[in-house]
Design a protein around this motif. Sequence first.
Motif, PDB file in Angstrom:
ATOM      1  N   LEU A 157       0.806  -1.066  -0.186  1.00 45.62           N
ATOM      2  CA  LEU A 157      -0.082  -0.198  -0.174  1.00 45.62           C
ATOM      3  C   LEU A 157       0.541   1.250   0.072  1.00 45.62           C
ATOM      4  CD1 LEU A 157      -3.036   1.503   0.593  1.00 45.62           C
ATOM      5  CD2 LEU A 157      -2.494   0.935   2.653  1.00 45.62           C
ATOM      6  N   SER A 158       0.395   2.829  -0.688  1.00 48.52           N
ATOM      7  CA  SER A 158       1.397   3.144  -1.060  1.00 48.52           C
ATOM      8  C   SER A 158       0.851   4.220  -0.909  1.00 48.52           C
ATOM      9  CB  SER A 158       2.310   3.728  -1.983  1.00 48.52           C
ATOM     10  OG  SER A 158       3.662   2.191  -2.592  1.00 48.52           O
ATOM     11  N   GLY A 159       0.941   5.430  -0.413  1.00 46.60           N
ATOM     12  CA  GLY A 159      -0.148   6.520  -0.386  1.00 46.60           C
ATOM     13  C   GLY A 159       0.018   7.383  -1.593  1.00 46.60           C
ATOM     14  N   PHE A 160       0.854   7.529  -2.135  1.00 42.13           N
ATOM     15  CA  PHE A 160       0.961   8.456  -3.489  1.00 42.13           C
ATOM     16  C   PHE A 160       1.446   7.610  -3.624  1.00 42.13           C
ATOM     17  CE2 PHE A 160       2.953  11.762  -5.652  1.00 42.13           C
ATOM     18  CZ  PHE A 160       1.742  12.183  -6.108  1.00 42.13           C
ATOM     19  N   GLY A 161       1.392   7.881  -5.468  1.00 43.64           N
ATOM     20  CA  GLY A 161       2.197   7.652  -6.747  1.00 43.64           C
ATOM     21  C   GLY A 161       1.424   6.249  -7.894  1.00 43.64           C
ATOM     22  N   ARG A 162      -0.160   6.256  -6.947  1.00 44.82           N
ATOM     23  CA  ARG A 162      -1.222   5.561  -8.430  1.00 44.82           C
ATOM     24  C   ARG A 162      -0.526   4.011  -8.516  1.00 44.82           C
ATOM     25  NH1 ARG A 162      -3.988  10.682 -10.979  1.00 44.82           N
ATOM     26  NH2 ARG A 162      -2.050  10.997 -11.384  1.00 44.82           N
ATOM     27  N   CYS A 163       0.070   3.344  -7.953  1.00 43.82           N
ATOM     28  CA  CYS A 163       0.338   1.749  -7.614  1.00 43.82           C
ATOM     29  C   CYS A 163      -0.105   0.907  -6.583  1.00 43.82           C
ATOM     30  CB  CYS A 163       1.553   1.745  -7.782  1.00 43.82           C
ATOM     31  SG  CYS A 163       3.008   2.107  -6.134  1.00 43.82           S
ATOM     32  N   THR A 173       1.708  -6.112   2.621  1.00 46.22           N
ATOM     33  CA  THR A 173       2.309  -6.997   2.908  1.00 46.22           C
ATOM     34  C   THR A 173       3.818  -5.651   3.117  1.00 46.22           C
ATOM     35  OG1 THR A 173       3.223  -5.553   0.460  1.00 46.22           O
ATOM     36  CG2 THR A 173       2.091  -8.639   0.815  1.00 46.22           C
ATOM     37  N   SER A 174       3.830  -4.288   2.804  1.00 47.77           N
ATOM     38  CA  SER A 174       4.187  -3.134   3.318  1.00 47.77           C
ATOM     39  C   SER A 174       3.144  -2.154   2.966  1.00 47.77           C
ATOM     40  CB  SER A 174       5.123  -3.246   2.769  1.00 47.77           C
ATOM     41  OG  SER A 174       5.585  -2.961   1.135  1.00 47.77           O
ATOM     42  N   ILE A 175       3.794  -1.379   4.079  1.00 47.51           N
ATOM     43  CA  ILE A 175       3.496   0.419   3.973  1.00 47.51           C
ATOM     44  C   ILE A 175       4.011   1.512   3.511  1.00 47.51           C
ATOM     45  CG2 ILE A 175       1.844   1.783   5.076  1.00 47.51           C
ATOM     46  CD1 ILE A 175       0.496  -0.423   6.837  1.00 47.51           C
ATOM     47  N   LEU A 176       3.677   2.287   2.603  1.00 48.27           N
ATOM     48  CA  LEU A 176       4.567   3.044   2.274  1.00 48.27           C
ATOM     49  C   LEU A 176       4.449   4.387   1.278  1.00 48.27           C
ATOM     50  CD1 LEU A 176       5.842   0.335   0.260  1.00 48.27           C
ATOM     51  CD2 LEU A 176       7.289   1.531   0.054  1.00 48.27           C
ATOM     52  N   SER A 177       4.691   5.452   2.424  1.00 48.76           N
ATOM     53  CA  SER A 177       4.192   7.121   1.927  1.00 48.76           C
ATOM     54  C   SER A 177       3.588   7.063   0.569  1.00 48.76           C
ATOM     55  CB  SER A 177       5.340   7.779   2.639  1.00 48.76           C
ATOM     56  OG  SER A 177       6.101   8.196   2.195  1.00 48.76           O
ATOM     57  N   ASN A 178       4.452   6.600  -0.213  1.00 48.22           N
ATOM     58  CA  ASN A 178       5.369   6.938  -1.579  1.00 48.22           C
ATOM     59  C   ASN A 178       5.684   5.741  -2.273  1.00 48.22           C
ATOM     60  OD1 ASN A 178       6.610   9.311  -0.409  1.00 48.22           O
ATOM     61  ND2 ASN A 178       7.754   9.128  -1.834  1.00 48.22           N
ATOM     62  N   HIS A 179       6.126   5.149  -3.589  1.00 55.77           N
ATOM     63  CA  HIS A 179       6.109   3.903  -3.603  1.00 55.77           C
ATOM     64  C   HIS A 179       8.342   4.411  -4.139  1.00 55.77           C
ATOM     65  CE1 HIS A 179       6.668   5.626  -8.107  1.00 55.77           C
ATOM     66  NE2 HIS A 179       5.792   5.673  -7.653  1.00 55.77           N
ATOM     67  N   THR A 180       9.052   3.443  -4.194  1.00 51.63           N
ATOM     68  CA  THR A 180      10.126   3.505  -3.842  1.00 51.63           C
ATOM     69  C   THR A 180      10.669   4.046  -5.284  1.00 51.63           C
ATOM     70  OG1 THR A 180      10.749   0.949  -5.072  1.00 51.63           O
ATOM     71  CG2 THR A 180      10.337   1.238  -3.034  1.00 51.63           C
ATOM     72  N   GLY A 181      10.092   4.488  -6.560  1.00 52.58           N
ATOM     73  CA  GLY A 181      10.533   5.197  -7.170  1.00 52.58           C
ATOM     74  C   GLY A 181      10.597   6.554  -7.537  1.00 52.58           C
ATOM     75  N   PHE A 182      10.467   7.238  -5.990  1.00 52.36           N
ATOM     76  CA  PHE A 182      10.702   7.989  -5.605  1.00 52.36           C
ATOM     77  C   PHE A 182      12.585   8.387  -4.298  1.00 52.36           C
ATOM     78  CE2 PHE A 182       6.326   8.847  -5.574  1.00 52.36           C
ATOM     79  CZ  PHE A 182       5.906   9.815  -6.586  1.00 52.36           C
ATOM     80  N   THR A 233      15.869  -5.331  -4.793  1.00 47.35           N
ATOM     81  CA  THR A 233      14.986  -6.184  -3.845  1.00 47.35           C
ATOM     82  C   THR A 233      15.209  -7.766  -3.961  1.00 47.35           C
ATOM     83  OG1 THR A 233      12.551  -5.406  -3.702  1.00 47.35           O
ATOM     84  CG2 THR A 233      14.118  -4.077  -2.272  1.00 47.35           C
ATOM     85  N   TYR A 234      15.716  -7.850  -5.033  1.00 50.72           N
ATOM     86  CA  TYR A 234      15.011  -9.040  -5.327  1.00 50.72           C
ATOM     87  C   TYR A 234      15.892  -9.799  -5.581  1.00 50.72           C
ATOM     88  CZ  TYR A 234      11.001 -11.764  -6.408  1.00 50.72           C
ATOM     89  OH  TYR A 234       9.350 -12.691  -6.475  1.00 50.72           O
ATOM     90  N   THR A 235      16.166 -11.093  -5.142  1.00 45.07           N
ATOM     91  CA  THR A 235      17.279 -12.651  -4.764  1.00 45.07           C
ATOM     92  C   THR A 235      16.914 -13.196  -5.535  1.00 45.07           C
ATOM     93  OG1 THR A 235      16.670 -13.557  -3.276  1.00 45.07           O
ATOM     94  CG2 THR A 235      17.867 -11.658  -2.224  1.00 45.07           C
ATOM     95  N   LEU A 236      18.045 -14.247  -5.909  1.00 50.42           N
ATOM     96  CA  LEU A 236      17.356 -15.725  -6.601  1.00 50.42           C
ATOM     97  C   LEU A 236      17.170 -17.123  -5.928  1.00 50.42           C
ATOM     98  CD1 LEU A 236      21.242 -15.831  -8.014  1.00 50.42           C
ATOM     99  CD2 LEU A 236      19.714 -14.802  -8.929  1.00 50.42           C
ATOM    100  N   GLU A 237      16.277 -16.443  -4.148  1.00 50.12           N
ATOM    101  CA  GLU A 237      16.299 -17.476  -3.790  1.00 50.12           C
ATOM    102  C   GLU A 237      14.388 -16.664  -4.020  1.00 50.12           C
ATOM    103  OE1 GLU A 237      15.677 -19.697   0.911  1.00 50.12           O
ATOM    104  OE2 GLU A 237      16.829 -17.448   0.095  1.00 50.12           O
TER     105      GLU A 237
END
Length: 276
Positions: A16-22, A43-52, A124-128
């Motif tokens: 859940l991202s509060g801003f960024g529409r995703c 799964t997680s809570i963000l003020s805005n997504h990680t592209g910022f 953030t993604y790993t081979l596992e």
Amino acid sequence: MDSHNNQKKIALINDLSGFGRCSIAVALPIISVMKIQCCPVPTSILSNHTGFESYFFEDYTSRMQDYVDEWKKLDLHFDGICTGFLGSVDQIAIVEKFLRDFTEEDTIVLIDPVMGDYGKLYPTYTLEMCQKMKDLVQYADILTPNLTEACMLTDTPYKEKWKVAEITEMAEKLSGMGPDKIAVTGIPQGSFLANLCYETDKPVKIRRTHQIGTSRSGTGDIFAAILAADAVNGVPFEDSVRKASLFLKKCIVSSIEKEIPLTDGVCFEEHLSRLL
């Protein structure tokens, strides 16, 4: 006893991202306007997504199972389950348990394997996690990978140019892992972007739209939400892929006209009535 299952419902597992529409922020209104109750699992809570450049982030992994256990007490049943970005091996394990516990004979499961793009894994993604995502695919009825994710899931080397036969071969491999409907998205074809629609025992279809602008956040979430809701509503898969593609095109055009920054996603709100 009152039943909580008198209306169609989709469980939506995403951040859940509060801003960024995703993620949940776009999928929830889309599923709702298509006359289905949307039940989010954050799964997680963000003020805005990680592209910022800067954002607040809280991982919800440790609370997800307790959250879901309350749904068991309510005896909730879902017509659809839709999963998006998963941030860790532990989250993938929790989602796998959710699918085992809540998937019934008529439940439609859509998995959007949000792993990477442009030939590379997300940071953030790993081979596992890649291996665990391969295991999760077995539960899907519908799978919506982009080209990069299709390659990762099938151990196919990524490249820039593809023949339809090569992508079809990947779709067949993915189908062998579980899902009988696959939309491989974001296939470049000159001035077009194409989606390949694969259904078991049906001819492969290519659905193309003119490429407009550059990539924006949340478009994959919108695409997956429309496909999930349409599937629950009984809309043919090919028709649904075409609808989602055209809807996104309209949203992107509006976003360009309003000079919306790429990080801010697409202006889908004014077009929601098109999905009725």
